[in-house]
Design a protein around this motif. Structure first.
Motif, PDB file in Angstrom:
ATOM      1  N   VAL A  97      80.098  45.948  34.642  1.00  0.00           N
ATOM      2  CA  VAL A  97      79.121  46.211  33.582  1.00  0.00           C
ATOM      3  C   VAL A  97      79.639  45.694  32.242  1.00  0.00           C
ATOM      4  O   VAL A  97      78.881  45.098  31.457  1.00  0.00           O
ATOM      5  N   ARG A  98      80.920  45.887  31.981  1.00  0.00           N
ATOM      6  CA  ARG A  98      81.514  45.415  30.736  1.00  0.00           C
ATOM      7  C   ARG A  98      81.409  43.886  30.625  1.00  0.00           C
ATOM      8  O   ARG A  98      81.062  43.345  29.564  1.00  0.00           O
ATOM      9  N   ILE A  99      81.682  43.183  31.714  1.00  0.00           N
ATOM     10  CA  ILE A  99      81.569  41.725  31.695  1.00  0.00           C
ATOM     11  C   ILE A  99      80.130  41.305  31.400  1.00  0.00           C
ATOM     12  O   ILE A  99      79.880  40.423  30.571  1.00  0.00           O
ATOM     13  N   TRP A 100      79.190  41.949  32.061  1.00  0.00           N
ATOM     14  CA  TRP A 100      77.773  41.630  31.826  1.00  0.00           C
ATOM     15  C   TRP A 100      77.387  41.883  30.374  1.00  0.00           C
ATOM     16  O   TRP A 100      76.678  41.082  29.765  1.00  0.00           O
ATOM     17  N   GLN A 101      77.883  42.974  29.792  1.00  0.00           N
ATOM     18  CA  GLN A 101      77.572  43.294  28.398  1.00  0.00           C
ATOM     19  C   GLN A 101      78.117  42.219  27.463  1.00  0.00           C
ATOM     20  O   GLN A 101      77.441  41.804  26.509  1.00  0.00           O
ATOM     21  N   VAL A 102      79.333  41.775  27.721  1.00  0.00           N
ATOM     22  CA  VAL A 102      79.926  40.736  26.873  1.00  0.00           C
ATOM     23  C   VAL A 102      79.162  39.428  27.021  1.00  0.00           C
ATOM     24  O   VAL A 102      78.859  38.747  26.028  1.00  0.00           O
ATOM     25  N   TYR A 103      78.816  39.062  28.237  1.00  0.00           N
ATOM     26  CA  TYR A 103      78.057  37.830  28.458  1.00  0.00           C
ATOM     27  C   TYR A 103      76.708  37.895  27.727  1.00  0.00           C
ATOM     28  O   TYR A 103      76.277  36.922  27.098  1.00  0.00           O
ATOM     29  N   ARG A 104      76.042  39.034  27.822  1.00  0.00           N
ATOM     30  CA  ARG A 104      74.731  39.182  27.176  1.00  0.00           C
ATOM     31  C   ARG A 104      74.860  39.124  25.663  1.00  0.00           C
ATOM     32  O   ARG A 104      74.012  38.532  24.977  1.00  0.00           O
ATOM     33  N   ARG A 105      75.918  39.725  25.118  1.00  0.00           N
ATOM     34  CA  ARG A 105      76.094  39.747  23.655  1.00  0.00           C
ATOM     35  C   ARG A 105      76.513  38.388  23.115  1.00  0.00           C
ATOM     36  O   ARG A 105      75.967  37.902  22.127  1.00  0.00           O
ATOM     37  N   LEU A 106      77.494  37.750  23.758  1.00  0.00           N
ATOM     38  CA  LEU A 106      78.018  36.487  23.237  1.00  0.00           C
ATOM     39  C   LEU A 106      77.075  35.311  23.500  1.00  0.00           C
ATOM     40  O   LEU A 106      77.088  34.332  22.760  1.00  0.00           O
ATOM     41  N   LYS A 107      76.331  35.396  24.595  1.00  0.00           N
ATOM     42  CA  LYS A 107      75.455  34.290  25.008  1.00  0.00           C
ATOM     43  C   LYS A 107      76.212  32.950  25.053  1.00  0.00           C
ATOM     44  O   LYS A 107      75.832  31.955  24.404  1.00  0.00           O
TER      45      LYS A 107
END
Length: 375
Positions: free
Chosen positions: A73-83
């Motif tokens: 979930v943390r990886i997905w959150q970072v990917y979504r935020r950083l784009k």
């Protein structure tokens, strides 16, 4: 427009030792680079290089379902935020978790580096057999998605992905190794006696360390004079790590000297005569690249990764996996022949300059990045 490149790796120390120079080359080519990894002792080094650093509490050997879910979930959150425009995911767990996260964000392009299929594909324990079964099925799905290229470091791993997992040739690239800085690891003549041979690695059984110790024991029983050095530390997150008590027993026996971790690896290779790594399987071991760049002959196993670096009888000797007598014979041959050591050391330096230098590996990797953007 500046392209955003995100590296996903497990540890900050690994990024510094294996991916920092590539990231700097990407940065020099115009990419804005970020790094997502567990931050322990090398965070300032990464930030000082001009990279954005995000902490990820990932455990390489972790199998706790709740903790692993939170990591995903943390990886997905970072990917979504950083784009990021492109993610470069390195090693089995980051490739699986990063690919799952990116599946929900289809605009992200992916380079997956499987730097050796590792313990899961070489160990014989029933737990790793189950994990291997699951990973093969995940890889068949994740690595065949659009805008994904998977990089491997040796021919055997390329064959696994294309022949066993069904990836198409256009979905896989063979880039041999992580590169080596041939200026930092410059050629040097052999040091004066006493003769020293060294195994530099994480202290895992699958690195052939027991075989190394047994071979050194046989030669010392025959009266040969040399110093056998075991350089590195146990890896508590790897199920194949060697225990501290075992290392102490070997040290007390006087067969090998357990040196521990060293900071200046280039200076260390200048003080050693022969590099040894009787590993069961590798991606393409950076430690042998550094030894060869320094002009040291190599004794290693005729297995995935290791036999990409060593041409038998040219820059070193290849021996069978998990077999002590042939390893002892190879050690005895080089220990007894300084002229052959020097000859093979020079050949190894030439091989590194023409096949494995940083500039060559980085150019191939940046070409993969461009290929994804031009797709």
């Amino acid at each position: 427009m500046t392209m955003k490149l995100l590296f996903l790796v497990t540890e900050d120390w690994y990024f510094c030792s294996h991916r920092m120079a590539l990231a700097q080359a990407a940065q020099a080519s115009g990419y804005a680079v970020s790094v997502l990894c567990r931050v322990k002792h090398h965070g300032d080094v990464i930030r000082d290089a001009g990279f954005e650093l995000i902490d990820l509490p990932m455990r390489r050997g972790g199998l706790n379902p709740a903790r692993e879910w939170m990591t995903l979930v943390r990886i997905w959150q970072v990917y979504r935020r950083l784009k990021p425009d492109l993610v470069h995911q390195v090693a089995v767990k980051p490739v699986v978790y990063g690919s799952l996260a990116a599946w929900f964000l289809p605009t992200i392009k992916q380079v997956n580096l499987l730097a050796g299929l590792g313990t899961v594909f070489s160990a014989r324990h029933w737990k790793t057999s189950v994990l291997k079964f699951l990973l093969k099925r995940l890889f068949r799905w994740l690595l065949r998605q659009p805008h994904v290229i998977t990089v491997v470091q040796n021919r055997q791993d390329y064959a696994v992905l294309t022949e066993q997992l069904g990836l198409l040739p256009q979905q896989v690239r063979l880039i041999k190794g992580s590169g080596v800085d041939i200026e930092q690891f410059g050629y040097s003549a052999m040091p004066p006696p006493p003769l020293r041979l060294a195994l530099v690695s994480r202290l895992l059984w699958d690195k052939g360390i027991a075989e190394f110790v047994a071979a050194a024991r046989l030669l010392k029983q025959k009266g040969l004079q040399f110093q056998a050095l075991l350089v590195g530390e146990p890896d508590e997150e790897n199920i194949r790590s060697i225990g501290v008590e075992q290392l102490k027993d070997w040290q007390d026996e006087g067969v090998v000297d357990c040196v521990g971790r060293i900071d200046d690896v280039a200076a260390f290779w200048r003080s050693v005569h022969i590099a040894v790594l009787p590993s069961y399987r590798e991606g393409l071991p950076k430690t042998l690249l550094e030894a060869a760049a320094s002009g040291r002959p190599i004794i290693t196993t005729d297995t995935a990764g290791c036999n990409e670096i060593v041409e038998h009888e040219v820059n070193g000797l290849l021996v069978p996996v998990r077999s002590v007598p042939p390893l002892a014979d190879a050690l005895e041959r080089l220990v007894s022949n300084p002229a052959l050591c020097a000859q093979m050391g020079k050949a190894g330096r030439t091989k590194v300059e023409t096949e494995f230098a940083n500039a060559l590996v980085f150019a191939q990797t940046l070409a993969v990045y461009r290929e994804l953007f031009n797709d």
